[in-house]
Write a protein that holds these residues in place. Structure first.
Motif, short mmCIF file in Angstrom:
data_model
loop_
_atom_site.label_atom_id
_atom_site.label_comp_id
_atom_site.label_asym_id
_atom_site.label_seq_id
_atom_site.Cartn_x
_atom_site.Cartn_y
_atom_site.Cartn_z
N ILE A 87 -15.49 -32.08 -41.30
CA ILE A 87 -16.39 -31.75 -42.41
C ILE A 87 -17.00 -33.06 -42.88
N LEU A 142 -21.90 -30.79 -44.82
CA LEU A 142 -22.17 -30.57 -46.23
C LEU A 142 -23.52 -31.18 -46.58
N ALA A 174 -22.64 -26.06 -45.07
CA ALA A 174 -22.21 -25.75 -46.43
C ALA A 174 -23.25 -26.36 -47.36
N LEU A 203 -18.28 -24.69 -49.40
CA LEU A 203 -17.46 -24.55 -48.20
C LEU A 203 -16.81 -23.17 -48.13
#
Length: 448
Positions: free
Chosen positions: A326, A361, A402, A441
């Protein structure tokens, strides 16, 4: 005690319940330099309520003889926010809050009394007008290691609220003045917050940019698709969550992921908040969380580190053998969509080579002037080409996105000036701001 300022109040009839009045629309507009007209549209169960509300002016605070054991040399070539020592009343995390200092009020002396030697700006010392960093000038009368006493005046930031009480009255409540991360005053369950008023320190008058009517009470979560992003883009990670097979997650990023500025990183990191929620949704999951972060750096910084040095990409990211990466890199925001496609394409190839899946992200909003914005309301669309590039990249490739940026862009609809969530007044979200990453997320995953 909270002050109530209602210059004129017309109540055609009291609401029979706050729940009913909460369904009506509040119209908020300026009516003079420091007054706001508030109208709550009526209905059968909640007749019209109107008020002209006077807003408290920004306060001016005085600091007398603040002692500094020594002053560094003033650095005019450094970043505006890092040119000298910090004035205590303006401290905002590791920096100082901008635009709160009254530059004309600064007096620097060799002692705490008015009779002590007074130094001269431009000859003995200098400071940055907006950020307040202060330092001595080489060759001036302030010797290295000598204490100085600084007097100055400053304002602070506030978020005030306009509230509809359980009695059906419109009430103004001033928030607590602070240098960083101001919070709106509390309302109870039987009350309705109609609007917030953003007072960012020293302003001459209110403008529409200071008004934040409450248009939403929360982010409008999208309806769950027949197949979640997790099922489509990170199926192997999801399968491990469901089966209880060990899942190794690597949180990779910059200072926002590093979180060195947090008071309680063990629970306030975005990745910690996310994993805590993930375990609640998948109780059988066995998750190992690894964090690799480097403050002030980019993905390009990692790629440039030679073998054997700290933060080498091969060693700290690829050799960590994550099942799921991530990434959070607000510091990549200078990349164009074409640069995103090039660099992130290489990263994706590397992750696929080691069998890792990837969630990207999108970044939080940062200081408005750093984003080319002149306001913090009516900003749903992120203007940064980088964010556009991330969305395009995720649409073209087998990665999950996300979209925290999308959520930040709607905070104004909830009455929140987004920069009020930055504990350094620039780009470091506090725990509340980091929870938005966890929200984005969790949106990717199915209910169980």
């Amino acid at each position: 005690m909270l002050r109530i300022h209602v210059l004129a109040l017309l109540i055609v009839g009291l609401a029979t319940s706050v729940a009913a009045s909460a369904e009506t629309a509040a119209h908020v507009k300026l009516s003079g330099d420091w007054a706001v007209q508030v109208d709550v549209t009526g209905s059968e169960n909640a007749p019209e309520v109107s008020a002209l509300v006077a807003v408290d002016l920004p306060q001016l605070f005085t600091v007398t003889a603040e002692r500094h054991a020594s002053l560094p040399i003033y650095d005019p070539a450094g970043p505006q926010y890092l040119r000298g020592a910090r004035l205590t009343a303006l401290i905002s995390e590791s920096l100082t809050a901008p635009d709160l200092l009254d530059p004309a009020s600064v007096v620097v002396r060799g002692g705490p009394n008015e009779t002590d030697e007074t130094y001269v700006r431009g000859r003995d010392y200098e400071f940055e007008n907006r950020w307040g960093g202060i330092g001595r000038i080489a060759g001036g009368r302030i010797a290295e290691g000598s204490p100085v006493f600084i007097s100055y005046q400053h304002s602070l930031s506030r978020i005030d609220s306009i509230v509809l009480t359980s009695a059906g009255e419109i009430e103004y409540r001033a928030g607590k003045p602070v240098a960083e991360a101001p919070k709106a005053p509390q309302v109870v369950a039987t009350e309705r917050r109609l609007a917030n008023v953003w007072i960012p320190g020293r302003i001459e008058r209110l403008t529409k940019n200071n008004l934040f009517p409450i248009l939403e009470t929360a982010y409008p979560e999208p309806a769950m698709a027949s197949l979640s992003q997790a099922e489509q883009r990170i199926p192997r990670a999801l399968a491990k969550l469901r089966s209880g097979e060990p899942l190794r997650i690597l949180a990779w990023g910059d200072s926002v992921t590093e979180g060195a500025y947090l008071a309680h990183p063990e629970r306030e990191h975005w990745q910690q908040q996310f994993v805590t929620r993930l375990r609640q949704r998948f109780p059988q999951a066995k998750i190992e969380l690894v964090t690799e972060a480097w403050g002030g750096r980019t993905t390009g910084s990692y790629l440039a580190v030679p073998p054997g040095e700290p933060h080498n990409y091969q060693k700290t990211v690829l050799d960590a053998k994550p099942d799921l990466v991530i990434s959070e890199f607000v510091n990549d925001a200078g990349l164009s969509p074409e640069m995103v496609e090039d660099r992130y394409g290489k990263l994706l190839a590397d992750f696929q080579e080691i069998g890792a899946e990837w969630i990207i992200l999108t970044p939080h909003y940062v200081r408005p002037d750093w984003m080319g914005l002149d306001r913090q309301n009516d900003i749903d669309e992120d203007p940064r080409p980088y964010v556009k590039g991330l969305r395009e990249f995720a649409a073209k490739h087998p990665v999950a996105l996300a979209d925290a940026s999308l959520r930040y862009g709607r905070l104004w609809r909830q009455g929140i000036p987004y920069n009020s969530l930055m504990v350094n007044c620039i780009n470091h979200p506090g725990p509340e701001g980091l929870s938005i990453f966890a929200d984005a997320l969790m949106e990717l995953f199915p209910p169980k």
